[in-house]
Write an enzyme that holds these catalytic residues in place. Structure first.
Site, PDB file in Angstrom:
ATOM      1  N   GLN A   1       0.848  -1.203   0.000  1.00 65.10           N
ATOM      2  CA  GLN A   1       0.000   0.000   0.000  1.00 65.10           C
ATOM      3  C   GLN A   1       0.879   1.248   0.000  1.00 65.10           C
ATOM      4  OE1 GLN A   1      -2.041   0.409   3.736  1.00 65.10           O
ATOM      5  NE2 GLN A   1      -3.677   1.676   2.907  1.00 65.10           N
TER       6      GLN A   1
ATOM      7  N   SER B   1       1.266   6.505   2.529  1.00 69.34           N
ATOM      8  CA  SER B   1       1.997   7.450   3.394  1.00 69.34           C
ATOM      9  C   SER B   1       3.298   7.914   2.762  1.00 69.34           C
ATOM     10  CB  SER B   1       2.321   6.787   4.734  1.00 69.34           C
ATOM     11  OG  SER B   1       1.167   6.258   5.314  1.00 69.34           O
TER      12      SER B   1
ATOM     13  N   GLU C   1      -9.796  -1.070   5.701  1.00 68.31           N
ATOM     14  CA  GLU C   1      -8.670  -1.258   6.630  1.00 68.31           C
ATOM     15  C   GLU C   1      -9.137  -1.099   8.077  1.00 68.31           C
ATOM     16  OE1 GLU C   1      -5.280   1.123   5.570  1.00 68.31           O
ATOM     17  OE2 GLU C   1      -3.979   0.081   6.968  1.00 68.31           O
TER      18      GLU C   1
HETATM   19  C1  FAD Z   1       3.513  -0.743  11.541  1.00 71.85           C
HETATM   20  C2  FAD Z   1       3.073   0.269  10.524  1.00 71.85           C
HETATM   21  C3  FAD Z   1       2.768  -0.152   9.245  1.00 71.85           C
HETATM   22  C4  FAD Z   1       2.350   0.778   8.284  1.00 71.85           C
HETATM   23  N1  FAD Z   1       2.113   0.332   7.007  1.00 71.85           N
HETATM   24  C5  FAD Z   1       1.787   1.236   6.046  1.00 71.85           C
HETATM   25  C6  FAD Z   1       1.629   0.821   4.694  1.00 71.85           C
HETATM   26  O1  FAD Z   1       1.783  -0.359   4.365  1.00 71.85           O
HETATM   27  N2  FAD Z   1       1.330   1.755   3.758  1.00 71.85           N
HETATM   28  C7  FAD Z   1       1.166   3.082   4.070  1.00 71.85           C
HETATM   29  O2  FAD Z   1       0.850   3.872   3.188  1.00 71.85           O
HETATM   30  N3  FAD Z   1       1.315   3.510   5.357  1.00 71.85           N
HETATM   31  C8  FAD Z   1       1.633   2.626   6.347  1.00 71.85           C
HETATM   32  N4  FAD Z   1       1.812   3.049   7.640  1.00 71.85           N
HETATM   33  C9  FAD Z   1       1.779   4.489   7.908  1.00 71.85           C
HETATM   34  C10 FAD Z   1       0.602   4.969   8.753  1.00 71.85           C
HETATM   35  O3  FAD Z   1      -0.567   5.003   7.991  1.00 71.85           O
HETATM   36  C11 FAD Z   1       0.999   6.377   9.286  1.00 71.85           C
HETATM   37  O4  FAD Z   1       2.087   6.170  10.175  1.00 71.85           O
HETATM   38  C12 FAD Z   1      -0.145   7.044  10.007  1.00 71.85           C
HETATM   39  O5  FAD Z   1      -1.156   7.408   9.102  1.00 71.85           O
HETATM   40  C13 FAD Z   1       0.338   8.286  10.779  1.00 71.85           C
HETATM   41  O6  FAD Z   1       1.069   9.147   9.960  1.00 71.85           O
HETATM   42  P1  FAD Z   1       2.513   9.684  10.402  1.00 71.85           P
HETATM   43  O7  FAD Z   1       3.337   8.515  10.796  1.00 71.85           O
HETATM   44  O8  FAD Z   1       3.023  10.563   9.318  1.00 71.85           O
HETATM   45  O9  FAD Z   1       2.265  10.530  11.729  1.00 71.85           O
HETATM   46  P2  FAD Z   1       1.746  12.034  11.812  1.00 71.85           P
HETATM   47  O10 FAD Z   1       0.583  12.208  10.912  1.00 71.85           O
HETATM   48  O11 FAD Z   1       2.903  12.958  11.639  1.00 71.85           O
HETATM   49  O12 FAD Z   1       1.230  12.094  13.303  1.00 71.85           O
HETATM   50  C14 FAD Z   1       2.088  12.326  14.426  1.00 71.85           C
HETATM   51  C15 FAD Z   1       1.219  12.469  15.672  1.00 71.85           C
HETATM   52  O13 FAD Z   1       0.377  13.621  15.556  1.00 71.85           O
HETATM   53  C16 FAD Z   1      -0.985  13.260  15.720  1.00 71.85           C
HETATM   54  N5  FAD Z   1      -1.833  14.052  14.810  1.00 71.85           N
HETATM   55  C17 FAD Z   1      -1.593  14.330  13.504  1.00 71.85           C
HETATM   56  N6  FAD Z   1      -2.602  15.063  12.990  1.00 71.85           N
HETATM   57  C18 FAD Z   1      -3.495  15.246  13.984  1.00 71.85           C
HETATM   58  C19 FAD Z   1      -4.756  15.917  14.081  1.00 71.85           C
HETATM   59  N7  FAD Z   1      -5.308  16.541  13.016  1.00 71.85           N
HETATM   60  N8  FAD Z   1      -5.412  15.897  15.275  1.00 71.85           N
HETATM   61  C20 FAD Z   1      -4.876  15.253  16.341  1.00 71.85           C
HETATM   62  N9  FAD Z   1      -3.682  14.604  16.326  1.00 71.85           N
HETATM   63  C21 FAD Z   1      -3.003  14.596  15.162  1.00 71.85           C
HETATM   64  C22 FAD Z   1      -1.051  11.801  15.343  1.00 71.85           C
HETATM   65  O14 FAD Z   1      -2.179  11.158  15.964  1.00 71.85           O
HETATM   66  C23 FAD Z   1       0.281  11.289  15.888  1.00 71.85           C
HETATM   67  O15 FAD Z   1       0.175  11.028  17.267  1.00 71.85           O
HETATM   68  C24 FAD Z   1       2.220   2.162   8.623  1.00 71.85           C
HETATM   69  C25 FAD Z   1       2.510   2.567   9.933  1.00 71.85           C
HETATM   70  C26 FAD Z   1       2.950   1.650  10.868  1.00 71.85           C
HETATM   71  C27 FAD Z   1       3.268   2.142  12.261  1.00 71.85           C
END
Ligand code: FAD
Length: 414
Positions: A128, A131, A246
């Site tokens: 997928q 991100s 999902e």
């Molecule tokens: C084990 C694992 C597998 C994954 N596999 C995939 C994959 O296969 N494909 C893929 O595309 N993605 C994948 N992901 C990515 C996942 O979808 C993202 O990590 C997730 O959407 C969060 O984005 P970020 O890591 O950029 O954190 P950020 O968006 O930067 O968030 C950081 C913190 O800020 C908080 N935050 C951000 N915006 C807000 C808001 N508006 N209000 C309140 N709080 C907020 C979040 O809750 C979090 O605590 C995976 C992640 C993990 C951990």
């Protein structure tokens, strides 16, 4: 909420039960049943073939594309009976649970004919590509671009966290196809072959030596123009469908995995005497109650789905369920490690143990032999993040159901 299932669903339940008894190894239902790693590997190899023969892989998919055309209630009963028997379903999360149903919902007839049978047969595996380094929770800020060149899209950009990218044959990629459109409108959902020169996959190695997610770099990667799902610049809506699958999968069965794990934790507390600590007892009771809430919320979701209810509250049940199960599991596993005490720090696995999480199967690293319970503890930390963080699920519930004021978005400040 109606807790009784229709008569035909119960007939179907008997059919599944009988099939499982006939096809699972002898002794499977005995308390002391176990398999050596070699026996387990042989079982895994054979089992997918048996599931295919029985028609139980993606059994709700239409018969014209190789499914069994099960109704919603039959599909629920199937999942319940497999979960009750602890019989594994194929753990192809990205193909079976995410992109397959998305192609069935949005794909053209040609796309369905091309991809669905190959997903069913396991001929192609998926990852997928949503991100990016600067687009996680704020997914619509993604900057990977696809530009049309004759009969192909040419893709430039970077994805991150891409689970299983190193094994995948295809990636479902969100890419910006109209940079001038408002950010949710200029995105397309592309099916991109992974094995080509314009794609570089760099695994991200974790402290235990495993590397299940990756950085993926696209520099001039190509896919046919016809591999857009749901129309050019309509990718945001298509992506929301994938995220719905999902967050919302197996609402009435996933609690069983957590309930089984809690039983093991209670056994450990009994064996090491921590069960006599009133605070431990209170925490165990709290987790048991939260798992029961998951079960009841699952039935609530099922009732709403069967009645065809589509209001905002129903739409947000998926977000609520994702938030509840991920936070409940994280807290249960913290409790497990507290109950184990100092012992929790000793790696007590064999190095060959398997742990099946929502996102797929994890095999523990040989030189970091964590037990299944320890792997579950580590993995539970990621569950409140992937598929949308718990905070984002709270935003969905607060805005769409409770009608609270909308969160300020970065774009609002510009
Ligand atoms: C084990 C694992 C597998 C994954 N596999 C995939 C994959 O296969 N494909 C893929 O595309 N993605 C994948 N992901 C990515 C996942 O979808 C993202 O990590 C997730 O959407 C969060 O984005 P970020 O890591 O950029 O954190 P950020 O968006 O930067 O968030 C950081 C913190 O800020 C908080 N935050 C951000 N915006 C807000 C808001 N508006 N209000 C309140 N709080 C907020 C979040 O809750 C979090 O605590 C995976 C992640 C993990 C951990």
């Amino acid at each position: 909420m109606d807790l009784d299932y229709p008569e035909e669903a119960e007939e179907f339940r008997s059919e599944i039960r009988a099939w499982l008894v006939d096809h699972l190894p002898d002794g499977w239902f005995d308390d002391d049943f176990s398999m050596t790693p070699d026996e387990r590997a042989a079982f895994d190899d054979e089992w997918t073939g048996k599931l295919r023969e029985g028609g139980w892989l993606c059994a709700s998919w239409p018969t014209e594309y190789g499914g069994k055309g099960l109704s919603t209630i039959q599909n629920v009963v199937l999942a319940e009976e497999f979960a009750r028997a602890h019989a594994p379903m194929r753990a192809d999360f990205f193909g079976d649970t995410l992109v397959g149903p998305t192609i069935l919902t949005w794909g053209t007839e040609e796309q369905k004919k091309e991809f669905i049978p190959k997903i069913l047969s396991g001929e192609i595996s998926w990852c997928q590509g949503f991100s990016e380094p600067n687009a996680g929770s704020d997914l619509a800020s993604l900057s990977t671009r696809a530009t049309r060149d004759g009969d192909e899209w040419v893709i430039e950009g970077q994805k991150v966290w891409t689970t299983q990218a190193q094994y995948a044959d295809y990636c479902f990629v969100l890419a910006r196809t109209d940079p001038d459109a408002p950010k949710h409108r200029g995105i397309s959902y592309l099916l991109v072959p992974m094995r080509q020169p314009g794609i570089e996959v760099r695994p991200i190695v974790q402290p235990d030596g495993s590397a299940e997610f990756n950085e993926v770099f696209f520099s001039g990667a190509r896919c046919p123009v016809d591999n857009v799902v749901g129309g050019v610049n309509n990718g945001w809506k298509v992506a929301m469908t994938t995220l719905g699958f999902e967050r919302g999968s197996s609402a009435t069965t996933s609690y069983r995995r957590f309930a089984k794990e809690l039983d093991q934790i209670i056994d450990i507390a009994r064996a090491n005497g921590r069960i006599d600590d009133p605070v431990v007892r209170q925490r165990l009771a709290a987790q048991w109650s939260r798992i029961q809430l998951m079960r009841i919320n699952g039935l609530r979701t099922l009732t709403a789905t069967l009645k065809g209810e589509k209001d905002a509250g129903v739409a947000a049940l998926g977000a609520l369920n994702k938030m509840i199960w991920s936070e409940t599991h994280r807290d249960t596993m913290e409790l497990a490690i507290d109950i184990l005490g100092m012992e929790g720090q000793i790696l007590t696995g064999t190095g060959d143990d398997e742990y099946v999480a929502g996102i797929g199967k994890r095999v523990t690293a040989r030189d970091y032999p964590a037990s299944p319970l320890q792997v579950s503890f580590f993995f539970s930390r990621s569950e409140t993040i992937w598929g949308g963080t718990a905070q984002i699920q709270r935003n969905i519930v607060s805005e769409r159901v409770l009608g609270l004021p909308r969160e300020p978005r970065p774009a609002d400040a510009r």
